[in-house]
Motif scaffolding. Structure first.
Motif, PDB file in Angstrom:
ATOM      1  N   VAL A  46      43.223  47.283  40.183  1.00 19.79           N
ATOM      2  CA  VAL A  46      43.421  45.857  40.422  1.00 19.79           C
ATOM      3  C   VAL A  46      44.850  45.603  40.879  1.00 19.79           C
ATOM      4  O   VAL A  46      45.805  46.193  40.363  1.00 19.79           O
ATOM      5  CB  VAL A  46      43.080  45.030  39.162  1.00 19.79           C
ATOM      6  CG1 VAL A  46      44.007  45.358  38.015  1.00 19.79           C
ATOM      7  CG2 VAL A  46      43.090  43.544  39.472  1.00 19.79           C
ATOM      8  N   ILE A  47      44.980  44.738  41.883  1.00 19.96           N
ATOM      9  CA  ILE A  47      46.287  44.354  42.421  1.00 19.96           C
ATOM     10  C   ILE A  47      46.734  43.015  41.851  1.00 19.96           C
ATOM     11  O   ILE A  47      47.886  42.825  41.477  1.00 19.96           O
ATOM     12  CB  ILE A  47      46.228  44.252  43.965  1.00 19.96           C
ATOM     13  CG1 ILE A  47      45.830  45.585  44.580  1.00 19.96           C
ATOM     14  CG2 ILE A  47      47.566  43.768  44.529  1.00 19.96           C
ATOM     15  CD1 ILE A  47      45.551  45.497  46.079  1.00 19.96           C
ATOM     16  N   GLU A  48      45.793  42.074  41.780  1.00 23.74           N
ATOM     17  CA  GLU A  48      46.117  40.698  41.380  1.00 23.74           C
ATOM     18  C   GLU A  48      44.898  40.080  40.705  1.00 23.74           C
ATOM     19  O   GLU A  48      43.755  40.271  41.148  1.00 23.74           O
ATOM     20  CB  GLU A  48      46.495  39.901  42.635  1.00 23.74           C
ATOM     21  CG  GLU A  48      46.906  38.470  42.395  1.00 23.74           C
ATOM     22  CD  GLU A  48      47.192  37.725  43.694  1.00 23.74           C
ATOM     23  OE1 GLU A  48      47.630  36.563  43.615  1.00 23.74           O
ATOM     24  OE2 GLU A  48      46.986  38.311  44.781  1.00 23.74           O
ATOM     25  N   ARG A  49      45.147  39.344  39.633  1.00 26.02           N
ATOM     26  CA  ARG A  49      44.063  38.698  38.895  1.00 26.02           C
ATOM     27  C   ARG A  49      44.119  37.187  39.087  1.00 26.02           C
ATOM     28  O   ARG A  49      45.141  36.563  38.802  1.00 26.02           O
ATOM     29  CB  ARG A  49      44.155  39.033  37.400  1.00 26.02           C
ATOM     30  CG  ARG A  49      43.854  40.484  37.060  1.00 26.02           C
ATOM     31  CD  ARG A  49      44.093  40.751  35.575  1.00 26.02           C
ATOM     32  NE  ARG A  49      43.586  42.057  35.165  1.00 26.02           N
ATOM     33  CZ  ARG A  49      44.268  43.196  35.273  1.00 26.02           C
ATOM     34  NH1 ARG A  49      45.502  43.167  35.779  1.00 26.02           N
ATOM     35  NH2 ARG A  49      43.736  44.330  34.857  1.00 26.02           N
ATOM     36  N   GLY A  50      43.024  36.621  39.581  1.00 25.65           N
ATOM     37  CA  GLY A  50      42.903  35.177  39.685  1.00 25.65           C
ATOM     38  C   GLY A  50      41.846  34.681  38.717  1.00 25.65           C
ATOM     39  O   GLY A  50      41.175  35.469  38.049  1.00 25.65           O
ATOM     40  N   ALA A  51      41.671  33.361  38.660  1.00 27.00           N
ATOM     41  CA  ALA A  51      40.699  32.796  37.726  1.00 27.00           C
ATOM     42  C   ALA A  51      39.265  33.146  38.126  1.00 27.00           C
ATOM     43  O   ALA A  51      38.434  33.474  37.270  1.00 27.00           O
ATOM     44  CB  ALA A  51      40.881  31.278  37.655  1.00 27.00           C
ATOM     45  N   GLN A  52      38.956  33.077  39.404  1.00 31.82           N
ATOM     46  CA  GLN A  52      37.596  33.310  39.892  1.00 31.82           C
ATOM     47  C   GLN A  52      37.427  34.657  40.577  1.00 31.82           C
ATOM     48  O   GLN A  52      36.328  35.215  40.592  1.00 31.82           O
ATOM     49  CB  GLN A  52      37.197  32.196  40.868  1.00 31.82           C
ATOM     50  CG  GLN A  52      37.284  30.796  40.300  1.00 31.82           C
ATOM     51  CD  GLN A  52      36.367  30.595  39.114  1.00 31.82           C
ATOM     52  OE1 GLN A  52      35.245  31.106  39.103  1.00 31.82           O
ATOM     53  NE2 GLN A  52      36.839  29.864  38.105  1.00 31.82           N
ATOM     54  N   LEU A  53      38.508  35.157  41.158  1.00 36.10           N
ATOM     55  CA  LEU A  53      38.444  36.404  41.911  1.00 36.10           C
ATOM     56  C   LEU A  53      39.616  37.299  41.537  1.00 36.10           C
ATOM     57  O   LEU A  53      40.686  36.810  41.165  1.00 36.10           O
ATOM     58  CB  LEU A  53      38.489  36.132  43.423  1.00 36.10           C
ATOM     59  CG  LEU A  53      37.333  35.369  44.051  1.00 36.10           C
ATOM     60  CD1 LEU A  53      37.677  34.995  45.491  1.00 36.10           C
ATOM     61  CD2 LEU A  53      36.048  36.185  44.004  1.00 36.10           C
ATOM     62  N   TRP A  54      39.395  38.607  41.662  1.00 36.66           N
ATOM     63  CA  TRP A  54      40.481  39.577  41.548  1.00 36.66           C
ATOM     64  C   TRP A  54      40.669  40.253  42.902  1.00 36.66           C
ATOM     65  O   TRP A  54      39.706  40.411  43.677  1.00 36.66           O
ATOM     66  CB  TRP A  54      40.162  40.637  40.502  1.00 36.66           C
ATOM     67  CG  TRP A  54      40.333  40.169  39.086  1.00 36.66           C
ATOM     68  CD1 TRP A  54      40.642  38.916  38.656  1.00 36.66           C
ATOM     69  CD2 TRP A  54      40.185  40.979  37.913  1.00 36.66           C
ATOM     70  NE1 TRP A  54      40.706  38.870  37.297  1.00 36.66           N
ATOM     71  CE2 TRP A  54      40.430  40.124  36.795  1.00 36.66           C
ATOM     72  CE3 TRP A  54      39.870  42.305  37.686  1.00 36.66           C
ATOM     73  CZ2 TRP A  54      40.362  40.584  35.486  1.00 36.66           C
ATOM     74  CZ3 TRP A  54      39.812  42.783  36.384  1.00 36.66           C
ATOM     75  CH2 TRP A  54      40.055  41.927  35.290  1.00 36.66           C
ATOM     76  N   ARG A  55      41.899  40.642  43.156  1.00 34.17           N
ATOM     77  CA  ARG A  55      42.194  41.428  44.361  1.00 34.17           C
ATOM     78  C   ARG A  55      42.248  42.905  43.946  1.00 34.17           C
ATOM     79  O   ARG A  55      43.057  43.296  43.088  1.00 34.17           O
ATOM     80  CB  ARG A  55      43.522  40.989  44.971  1.00 34.17           C
ATOM     81  CG  ARG A  55      43.804  41.599  46.352  1.00 34.17           C
ATOM     82  CD  ARG A  55      45.162  41.130  46.895  1.00 34.17           C
ATOM     83  NE  ARG A  55      45.271  39.680  46.876  1.00 34.17           N
ATOM     84  CZ  ARG A  55      44.796  38.880  47.830  1.00 34.17           C
ATOM     85  NH1 ARG A  55      44.186  39.406  48.888  1.00 34.17           N
ATOM     86  NH2 ARG A  55      44.938  37.575  47.735  1.00 34.17           N
ATOM     87  N   TYR A  56      41.384  43.699  44.547  1.00 29.18           N
ATOM     88  CA  TYR A  56      41.259  45.100  44.165  1.00 29.18           C
ATOM     89  C   TYR A  56      41.841  46.022  45.235  1.00 29.18           C
ATOM     90  O   TYR A  56      41.786  45.723  46.435  1.00 29.18           O
ATOM     91  CB  TYR A  56      39.785  45.476  43.970  1.00 29.18           C
ATOM     92  CG  TYR A  56      39.118  44.796  42.799  1.00 29.18           C
ATOM     93  CD1 TYR A  56      39.145  45.362  41.531  1.00 29.18           C
ATOM     94  CD2 TYR A  56      38.445  43.582  42.968  1.00 29.18           C
ATOM     95  CE1 TYR A  56      38.520  44.744  40.453  1.00 29.18           C
ATOM     96  CE2 TYR A  56      37.817  42.951  41.898  1.00 29.18           C
ATOM     97  CZ  TYR A  56      37.862  43.546  40.641  1.00 29.18           C
ATOM     98  OH  TYR A  56      37.241  42.923  39.584  1.00 29.18           O
ATOM     99  N   ALA A  57      42.370  47.156  44.791  1.00 24.76           N
ATOM    100  CA  ALA A  57      42.717  48.265  45.672  1.00 24.76           C
ATOM    101  C   ALA A  57      41.611  49.296  45.539  1.00 24.76           C
ATOM    102  O   ALA A  57      41.264  49.717  44.421  1.00 24.76           O
ATOM    103  CB  ALA A  57      44.063  48.865  45.282  1.00 24.76           C
ATOM    104  N   LEU A  58      41.034  49.694  46.659  1.00 23.90           N
ATOM    105  CA  LEU A  58      39.935  50.659  46.675  1.00 23.90           C
ATOM    106  C   LEU A  58      40.365  51.876  47.484  1.00 23.90           C
ATOM    107  O   LEU A  58      40.806  51.743  48.625  1.00 23.90           O
ATOM    108  CB  LEU A  58      38.679  50.035  47.296  1.00 23.90           C
ATOM    109  CG  LEU A  58      38.210  48.699  46.700  1.00 23.90           C
ATOM    110  CD1 LEU A  58      37.000  48.183  47.463  1.00 23.90           C
ATOM    111  CD2 LEU A  58      37.904  48.846  45.218  1.00 23.90           C
ATOM    112  N   GLU A  59      40.215  53.060  46.901  1.00 25.75           N
ATOM    113  CA  GLU A  59      40.559  54.297  47.594  1.00 25.75           C
ATOM    114  C   GLU A  59      39.333  55.204  47.622  1.00 25.75           C
ATOM    115  O   GLU A  59      38.991  55.837  46.614  1.00 25.75           O
ATOM    116  CB  GLU A  59      41.723  55.003  46.906  1.00 25.75           C
ATOM    117  CG  GLU A  59      43.027  54.224  46.975  1.00 25.75           C
ATOM    118  CD  GLU A  59      44.202  55.002  46.401  1.00 25.75           C
ATOM    119  OE1 GLU A  59      44.091  56.242  46.279  1.00 25.75           O
ATOM    120  OE2 GLU A  59      45.224  54.376  46.072  1.00 25.75           O
ATOM    121  N   PRO A  60      38.632  55.262  48.755  1.00 23.87           N
ATOM    122  CA  PRO A  60      37.468  56.140  48.853  1.00 23.87           C
ATOM    123  C   PRO A  60      37.889  57.590  49.083  1.00 23.87           C
ATOM    124  O   PRO A  60      38.677  57.877  49.976  1.00 23.87           O
ATOM    125  CB  PRO A  60      36.719  55.580  50.066  1.00 23.87           C
ATOM    126  CG  PRO A  60      37.799  54.974  50.911  1.00 23.87           C
ATOM    127  CD  PRO A  60      38.842  54.460  49.968  1.00 23.87           C
TER     128      PRO A  60
END
Length: 291
Positions: free
Chosen positions: A208-222
């Motif tokens: 996780v990069i950033e946590r919001g009330a409704q959404l989170w910003r994720y870092a994804l590494e395939p």
């Protein structure tokens, strides 16, 4: 003449063809003779030696012809690609949402490859990997055949780090970072993927990069590059990517809603250049929605 897409190939069927045009009309009965004539006059049909033919070129059974696909009323895709890097071997581009990388379905000219060939004047360009049409971000192109395999080996041998960013629902119950592994196979309809039992063939690291009330910003590494891998993995974890119309359930959609792009971005690529041995890193200038 520089063509923006690679041609398709056809061999004329058995028949007594006075001209190659007659044979083409027999091969493709849904394309009218007048349309083929227009293509011939614009140099859109070539012989086996890559020379344009005309309406008088003799035809014969088995004759090899190359033609460039065209789509009537091809929809325009908003957004411009941003060329981040160009050298003799490699082109790095920031792709907008909704733009296909290569021709498919109803898209021939409105593709990242087509735009780049016209823009850079290099018909030898070939994408080294793909992004979904709905995904924005970085795409690498080989600029010449001589060094293409050296760069392709980065992907085959998993010597390239791919970093994505996505917006999705919070996962407070999941210990992050989290590595999700599963076996992905073709689903229904044909363009969707699904997780099945069996040895894993896909792996994604989620943080996780950033946590919001409704959404989170994720870092994804395939770690692997399966079709729709990130979209399926996030949906399986209980946080489908925002504005995903394919997962977890296929949603009916008659046309693109350009105001609601999939919130998935190919943010970064890092690798050791196989030619120079130097470390290289590229980062997208695009952004997703604010939380």
């Amino acid at each position: 003449m520089i063509h923006a897409t690679a041609p398709s190939t056809v061999h004329l069927p058995e028949g007594d063809w006075a001209t190659a045009l007659d044979g083409l009309c027999a091969c493709f009965p849904r394309i009218g003779r007048a349309q083929w004539l227009d293509r011939l006059r614009r140099g859109r049909v070539l012989d086996a030696g890559d020379m344009p033919i005309d309406e008088h070129t003799p035809g014969r059974a088995g004759m090899k012809l190359k033609y460039f696909r065209e789509v009537e009323s091809e929809p325009a895709i908003p957004g411009d690609e941003v060329v981040l890097h160009v050298d003799d071997h490699l082109v790095v581009v920031d792709k907008p949402h909704f733009l296909p990388v290569v021709p498919a379905g109803g898209y021939v000219q409105q593709t990242l490859l087509g735009r780049l060939v016209r823009r850079l004047g290099n018909p030898a360009l070939v994408p080294l990997h793909r992004l979904d049409r709905e995904t924005a971000g970085l795409v690498l192109f080989s600029a010449q055949p001589a060094t293409r395999d050296a760069y392709l080996s980065l992907f085959r041998e998993r010597r390239i780090v791919k970093r994505y960013e996505a917006l999705a629902a919070p996962l407070p119950q999941l210990a992050l970072p989290h590595v999700h592994r599963s076996r992905l196979e073709a689903g229904e309809p044909f363009f969707r993927m699904r997780e099945v039992e069996g040895e894993a063939n896909s792996e994604t690291r989620v943080s996780v990069i950033e946590r919001g009330a409704q959404l989170w910003r994720y870092a994804l590494e395939p770690h692997t590059g399966r079709k729709h891998q990130l979209r399926v993995h996030m949906a399986t974890l209980g946080a489908p990517i925002r504005n995903d119309h394919f997962y977890p359930q296929l949603q009916e959609r008659l046309e693109d809603d350009f105001s609601r792009p999939l919130q998935l971005l190919a943010r970064g690529l890092a690798f050791v250049d196989p030619l120079s041995g130097q470390a290289r890193e590229f980062r997208s200038r695009s952004s997703l929605e604010a939380l």
